[in-house]
Enzyme design. Structure first.
Site, PDB file in Angstrom:
ATOM      1  N   HIS A 171       0.806  -1.217   0.000  1.00 30.32           N
ATOM      2  CA  HIS A 171       0.000   0.000   0.000  1.00 30.32           C
ATOM      3  C   HIS A 171       0.846   1.277   0.000  1.00 30.32           C
ATOM      4  O   HIS A 171       0.335   2.366   0.229  1.00 30.32           O
ATOM      5  CB  HIS A 171      -0.951   0.015   1.215  1.00 30.32           C
ATOM      6  CG  HIS A 171      -0.283  -0.343   2.505  1.00 30.32           C
ATOM      7  ND1 HIS A 171      -0.764  -1.306   3.339  1.00 30.32           N
ATOM      8  CD2 HIS A 171       0.855   0.118   3.088  1.00 30.32           C
ATOM      9  CE1 HIS A 171       0.031  -1.425   4.392  1.00 30.32           C
ATOM     10  NE2 HIS A 171       1.014  -0.561   4.259  1.00 30.32           N
ATOM     11  N   TYR A 258      17.338   2.060   2.660  1.00 34.61           N
ATOM     12  CA  TYR A 258      17.577   1.488   1.329  1.00 34.61           C
ATOM     13  C   TYR A 258      18.686   2.223   0.590  1.00 34.61           C
ATOM     14  O   TYR A 258      19.100   1.792  -0.484  1.00 34.61           O
ATOM     15  CB  TYR A 258      16.308   1.567   0.469  1.00 34.61           C
ATOM     16  CG  TYR A 258      15.088   0.938   1.089  1.00 34.61           C
ATOM     17  CD1 TYR A 258      15.195  -0.170   1.915  1.00 34.61           C
ATOM     18  CD2 TYR A 258      13.826   1.462   0.842  1.00 34.61           C
ATOM     19  CE1 TYR A 258      14.088  -0.738   2.497  1.00 34.61           C
ATOM     20  CE2 TYR A 258      12.700   0.893   1.417  1.00 34.61           C
ATOM     21  CZ  TYR A 258      12.836  -0.203   2.244  1.00 34.61           C
ATOM     22  OH  TYR A 258      11.725  -0.772   2.807  1.00 34.61           O
TER      23      TYR A 258
END
Length: 488
Positions: A171, A258
């Site tokens: 989502h 990340y």
């Protein structure tokens, strides 16, 4: 319509209830059978009690079963939804704790970085067991909807080695779009059109239009910097927007782990995060949140059961993709969303074997992806770094090759920014030994790893991280919820 939906890992109580009520918002699905399965009999009975209460209150013919026998749950299922967390919070705690000894400070640790890679090693063999069962006992052509992280790795393994019709669902795109619509002053998200593409948790809003008007980088930067909340909570995302020219879907905390630039030095971490909520960058934030949520649910279960006795309201249907995909496939009411599938030409400048997250349309003929998208070069470069880690991680998880696993961790952007090769080799040994019971593919490698650890000279430290908070007690959580109610 009458068909069977199996939910694996249904003991993820809150999420299972959301998926269940979403699906029952579709009028044609009143006669569907839900088969719940989980390793925990206790959790299964709690979620079944909640769902039975929903069915009873709404006077539905829906059938709900619960069993720890996974194959029985999957038998004859047309759709299989996975919400599993192999190793639970016990293994997850090691995903955060052990890398901290080597200076690696993660907020979530469930996608890549050291924690996410080990999470994938635990999950992938189990995902492949699911695929084997699906092929053997589910309805022919059954579709596997994977919600479990690490999303890209799990979906990659299910498609490449499991040979099951699989789509990964998340989502993040919807949440990012909500933020953009808000900062641009849209009355609702329906005024915002966008193309969002990349890989899961590193997806990029490469084209934005508000009521048909194209939104450029400068306007979006100004809108975020002027927002009284997001300007503080999303400092790192705004900095990436300024440098890359496009907004990332993922939260401030997720995105920070990340990339190799924002969590590499402890004194820099606090500059880029916000401690108003775990998702904005707190060290081990999702572990703390998950632990508190579990404790709260177990203590306050009677409240959850009581709140289930409410009407199902289609107007409150969530933006999770699962119910909308099932509705489109079964009724031919077309649905547009963002789905995780094998690339195969969808994004021109990413590897073709990668799992990408990109726009698609669903109807009775299946999930039909938009092809030929090209990412901005900076976005593609960042995605490719993660894809290389994902590929090695998947192949290591399937083969049980600990040397390939170490290379995957070594090539992770944040790990590489913080740790030396010698530190990475020892850290992986330590994580594999600590999690050996959930890593059967590495059974032959564990004795040698233990031997290496007994002779290691790599120094570690006991470190809580740059921005760690303690798990709050039930009493503290209750007091906070009371204060929030009073403030409203």
């Amino acid at each position: 319509m009458s068909f069977k939906i199996a939910i694996i890992g249904a003991g993820s109580v809150g999420f299972t209830k959301k998926l269940f009520t979403d699906i029952l918002c579709v009028p044609e699905f009143r006669d569907v059978e839900f088969a719940l399965t989980d390793l925990s009999e206790r959790n299964l009975q709690m979620i079944k009690s909640i769902l039975d209460r929903v069915v009873e209150f709404n006077r539905l013919p829906t059938k709900v079963t619960a069993t720890t026998d996974r194959r029985a749950a999957l038998e004859g299922a047309r759709y299989v939804i996975s919400c599993v967390r192999v190793g639970g919070l016990e293994a997850y705690a090691d995903d955060i704790r052990i890398p901290l000894k080597y200076g690696i400070d993660q907020c979530v640790g469930d996608t890549i970085c050291a924690g996410g890679i080990l999470y994938g090693q635990r999950n992938i063999p189990v995902i492949l067991d699911f695929c084997k069962d699906i092929l053997e006992v589910a309805e022919p052509g059954a579709k596997f909807l994977n919600y479990a992280n690490p999303m890209a790795m799990n979906t990659w393994a299910a498609i490449e080695d499991g040979k099951v019709d699989t789509v990964g669902l998340c989502h993040g795109v919807q949440h990012g779009a909500d933020q953009i619509a808000e900062v641009l002053g849209a009355k609702s998200r329906t005024e915002l059109d966008y193309i969002c593409s990349g890989i899961n948790h590193q997806t990029w809003f490469i084209d934005l239009r508000l009521n048909g008007r194209k939104i450029g980088k400068d306007e979006l930067v100004a809108a975020f910097e002027a927002h009284p909340v997001y300007s503080q909570q999303e400092k790192l995302r705004i900095d990436v927007l300024k440098r890359f020219g496009v907004y990332s879907t993922e939260s401030n905390g997720h995105l920070s782990e990340y990339l190799p630039w924002y969590r590499k030095r402890p004194d820099e971490i606090t500059r880029w995060i916000d401690m108003s909520d775990w998702i904005h960058g707190e060290t081990g934030g999702y572990l703390r949140y998950s632990t508190e949520t579990r404790n709260w649910f177990e203590t306050e279960f009677p409240q959850f059961l009581e709140s289930a006795a409410r009407p199902i309201d289609p107007a409150k249907r969530s933006n999770e993709h699962a119910s909308h995909i099932l509705e489109a496939l079964e009724t031919n009411r077309v649905y547009r969303g963002h789905f995780n599938v094998k690339n195969n030409g969808i994004i021109a400048n990413l590897p073709q074997d990668a799992i990408v997250e990109s726009p698609g349309f669903v109807d009775r003929f299946g999930i039909n992806m938009v092809a030929g998208i090209t990412l901005p070069e900076g976005c593609a470069a960042t995605c490719i770094s993660s894809i290389n880690v994902q590929r090695m991680s998947v192949h290591a998880a399937i083969s049980g090759d600990i040397d390939l696993l170490k290379l995957a961790v070594l090539h992770d952007p944040l790990v590489g920014a913080v740790s030396t090769p010698e530190e990475v080799w020892q850290m992986v040994d330590e994580m594999v030994v600590a999690q050996a019971r959930w890593l059967p593919q590495y059974a032959d490698a564990v004795p040698a790893a233990k031997e290496r650890l007994s002779k290691s000279r790599v120094k570690t430290r006991e470190w809580a991280g740059a921005a760690r908070r303690d798990v709050r007690s039930i009493e503290e959580l209750r007091a906070e919820k009371t204060a929030l109610k009073q403030a409203v």
